[in-house]
Write a protein that holds these residues in place. Structure first.
Motif, short mmCIF file in Angstrom:
data_model
loop_
_atom_site.label_atom_id
_atom_site.label_comp_id
_atom_site.label_asym_id
_atom_site.label_seq_id
_atom_site.Cartn_x
_atom_site.Cartn_y
_atom_site.Cartn_z
N ILE A 194 25.09 27.68 21.35
CA ILE A 194 25.34 28.98 22.17
C ILE A 194 26.01 28.44 23.61
O ILE A 194 25.55 27.32 23.97
CB ILE A 194 24.31 29.89 22.12
N ASN A 195 26.78 29.13 23.89
CA ASN A 195 27.39 28.78 25.40
C ASN A 195 27.49 30.06 26.35
O ASN A 195 27.18 31.35 25.77
CB ASN A 195 28.86 28.24 25.32
N LEU A 196 27.48 30.00 27.63
CA LEU A 196 27.70 31.12 28.33
C LEU A 196 29.18 31.59 28.66
O LEU A 196 29.99 30.60 28.71
CB LEU A 196 27.13 30.73 29.67
N LEU A 197 29.55 32.74 28.77
CA LEU A 197 30.80 33.17 29.10
C LEU A 197 30.57 34.32 29.90
O LEU A 197 30.48 35.66 29.71
CB LEU A 197 31.59 33.73 27.69
N GLY A 198 30.85 34.37 31.21
CA GLY A 198 30.53 35.07 32.62
C GLY A 198 29.11 35.68 32.13
O GLY A 198 28.15 34.96 32.07
N ASN A 199 28.75 37.09 32.23
CA ASN A 199 27.48 37.51 32.11
C ASN A 199 27.27 37.67 30.62
O ASN A 199 25.99 38.17 30.33
CB ASN A 199 27.74 39.03 32.76
N GLU A 200 27.86 37.01 29.64
CA GLU A 200 27.43 37.20 28.30
C GLU A 200 27.36 35.87 27.35
O GLU A 200 27.48 34.73 28.14
CB GLU A 200 28.73 37.83 27.40
N MET A 201 26.89 35.71 26.20
CA MET A 201 26.58 34.52 25.48
C MET A 201 27.50 34.67 24.39
O MET A 201 27.96 35.52 23.92
CB MET A 201 25.28 34.35 25.20
N ILE A 202 27.79 33.41 23.67
CA ILE A 202 28.80 33.29 22.54
C ILE A 202 28.13 32.31 21.54
O ILE A 202 27.90 31.18 21.96
CB ILE A 202 30.23 32.98 23.07
N GLY A 203 28.52 32.65 20.44
CA GLY A 203 27.91 31.61 19.27
C GLY A 203 28.56 32.12 17.86
O GLY A 203 29.19 33.15 17.85
N SER A 204 28.17 31.08 17.00
CA SER A 204 28.79 31.69 15.67
C SER A 204 27.79 31.92 14.80
O SER A 204 26.57 31.69 14.67
CB SER A 204 29.55 30.14 14.99
N LEU A 205 28.17 33.11 13.79
CA LEU A 205 27.14 33.46 12.88
C LEU A 205 27.83 33.15 11.38
O LEU A 205 27.17 33.13 10.45
CB LEU A 205 27.06 35.28 12.85
N ARG B 197 30.52 33.91 9.79
CA ARG B 197 30.94 34.84 8.94
C ARG B 197 32.54 34.85 8.87
O ARG B 197 33.25 34.28 9.85
CB ARG B 197 30.49 35.92 9.42
N PRO B 198 32.91 35.35 7.85
CA PRO B 198 34.44 35.25 7.51
C PRO B 198 35.24 36.26 8.21
O PRO B 198 36.56 35.96 8.71
CB PRO B 198 34.56 35.61 5.83
N GLU B 199 34.77 37.31 8.95
CA GLU B 199 35.29 38.19 9.92
C GLU B 199 35.62 37.56 11.08
O GLU B 199 36.75 37.83 11.46
CB GLU B 199 34.50 39.35 9.93
N HIS B 200 35.06 36.74 11.87
CA HIS B 200 35.40 36.11 12.90
C HIS B 200 34.54 34.73 13.01
O HIS B 200 33.62 34.65 12.52
CB HIS B 200 34.74 37.05 14.37
N PRO B 201 35.20 33.85 13.76
CA PRO B 201 34.68 32.59 13.89
C PRO B 201 33.46 32.65 14.79
O PRO B 201 32.62 31.80 14.82
CB PRO B 201 35.67 31.83 14.43
N LEU B 202 33.50 33.43 16.06
CA LEU B 202 32.52 33.60 16.95
C LEU B 202 32.05 34.85 17.23
O LEU B 202 32.72 35.93 17.01
CB LEU B 202 33.06 32.81 18.18
N TYR B 203 30.92 35.11 17.90
CA TYR B 203 30.44 36.45 18.23
C TYR B 203 29.88 36.57 19.71
O TYR B 203 29.51 35.35 20.07
CB TYR B 203 29.48 37.08 17.45
N LEU B 204 30.19 37.77 20.43
CA LEU B 204 29.54 37.83 21.78
C LEU B 204 28.30 38.54 21.68
O LEU B 204 27.92 39.48 20.96
CB LEU B 204 30.43 38.50 22.65
N PHE B 205 27.44 37.94 22.60
CA PHE B 205 26.01 38.75 22.88
C PHE B 205 25.84 38.95 24.37
O PHE B 205 26.25 38.30 25.15
CB PHE B 205 24.87 37.88 22.49
N ASP B 206 25.12 40.27 24.60
CA ASP B 206 25.13 40.45 26.07
C ASP B 206 23.90 39.60 26.71
O ASP B 206 22.99 39.06 25.94
CB ASP B 206 25.10 42.18 26.28
N LYS B 207 23.46 40.33 27.76
CA LYS B 207 22.50 39.43 28.60
C LYS B 207 20.98 39.74 28.11
O LYS B 207 20.04 38.94 28.25
CB LYS B 207 22.58 39.73 30.04
#
Length: 349
Positions: A153-164, A166-176
């Protein structure tokens, strides 16, 4: 009859001259080693601490501190002082207790020590002082990620980002608070078609962010780097220097569906991208997994600006599997297991 002869001649000519549509990624910017403005050869030297380096799979630098993560050991994190070359101590026991972890990964940050445990889906934040001085450090904040993230997981502004994965998207955003907010980015498009299982395996990746508004997705099996804005818009798709494409085939084994690389096509590409201010560094391998003497150790580091500009190539005299960068002192630290596990230090300009 004449028409048949003409068609046959065209087909024969195309076969001899490899007359076919050249496979490219949609929206790609092709690059080679010649596009980098500077190249340096770096000679590494082992960092000889007063205690052994176990089997680290990650490394982080905090000023004069070097911290390794060692999966499979009773205490997961080992802290060393780079100036004195002394070991300060070991932190975090393996387990599912309130202050334990099972499969942790560093989340890059220089202000605090932030660690994500993939198995428990918990992000723990420690002050550097607490982590270094307390043999059993207490996190000042813990965040439970609501879904099972199958990557770092990495930080992106006030959010976090990582991979699940899944075939729909390579990455997903998560809030604080750890709640999934949306899918991020899109899988690359080329002349190769994939099933849902194949595309997830073919485009496995590791990524870094500038912690603010840019994400660099660096792929394992294709020498492709996708740079995204904070909003998930593709800013640059870099393909090179060998222009590798992943070829995976789906297999069914009872109730298990998986995908494997087709024989003779599998090559390593990028590993261990690191945010370094206005640039990011990334290891490049380029070896075929079917080479007799294949190993994961990489001897090249590519430096790109966050706008995708190729800047530098560092050619290493010794291969490493993971890096951390001290931009203040122009040092690169890498993990090697040749012949045994140790840390190598490189100086760059």
């Amino acid at each position: 009859m004449k028409l048949h002869i003409v068609i046959l001649f065209i087909l024969l000519f195309c076969t001899i001259t490899s007359c076919s549509y050249e496979n490219k990624y949609q929206d790609e910017t092709s690059f080679t080693l010649k596009d980098f403005t500077e190249q340096q050869s770096l000679v590494g030297s082992p960092v000889n601490f007063d205690d052994i380096i176990l089997r680290p799979n990650q490394i982080q630098i905090f000023d004069t501190l070097l911290i390794t993560c060692n999966l499979g050991n009773e205490r997961l994190f080992h802290i060393f002082n780079l100036k004195s070359k002394k070991k300060i101590g070991e932190r975090i026991s393996v387990g599912q207790g309130p202050d334990e972890m099972i499969q942790p990964y560093f989340i890059y940050n220089q202000k605090d020590i932030i660690i994500f445990d993939m198995i428990t889906s918990i992000v723990s934040k420690y002050s550097i002082e607490e982590f270094v001085n307390n043999p059993d450090p207490k996190a000042f904040e813990k965040i439970k990620i609501e879904e099972q993230v199958m990557s770092e997981i990495n930080l992106l502004g006030n959010e976090m980002i990582g991979s699940l994965y899944r075939p729909e998207h390579p990455l997903y955003l998560f809030d604080k608070n750890g709640k999934k907010t949306k899918g991020f980015g899109a899988y690359p498009i080329s002349n190769i078609t994939y099933s849902d299982v194949e595309i997830v395996e073919a485009y496995r990746s590791i990524f870094t962010t500038n912690q603010n508004d840019k994400v660099a997705v660096c792929h394992f099996w294709t020498d492709l780097i996708d740079i995204y804005s904070k909003e998930g818009n593709l800013l640059k798709r870099l393909h090179g220097p060998k222009h590798i494409f992943p070829h995976f085939k789906e297999y069914n084994n009872g109730n298990i569906v998986t995908a494997k690389a087709e024989r003779g096509t599998h090559q390593d590409a990028f590993y261990s991208p690191v945010n370094v201010g206005e640039d990011f560094f990334v290891l490049y391998n380029g070896k075929s997994l079917e080479e007799p003497e294949y190993n994961i150790l990489s001897k090249q580091i590519f430096v790109f600006g966050w706008d995708g500009t190729p800047k530098q190539v560092f050619s290493l005299d010794q291969g490493v599997s993971r890096i951390a960068v001290d931009s203040k002192n122009k040092k690169i630290y890498g993990i090697s297991n040749d012949p045994e596990y140790h840390i190598i230090e490189f100086s760059y300009k």
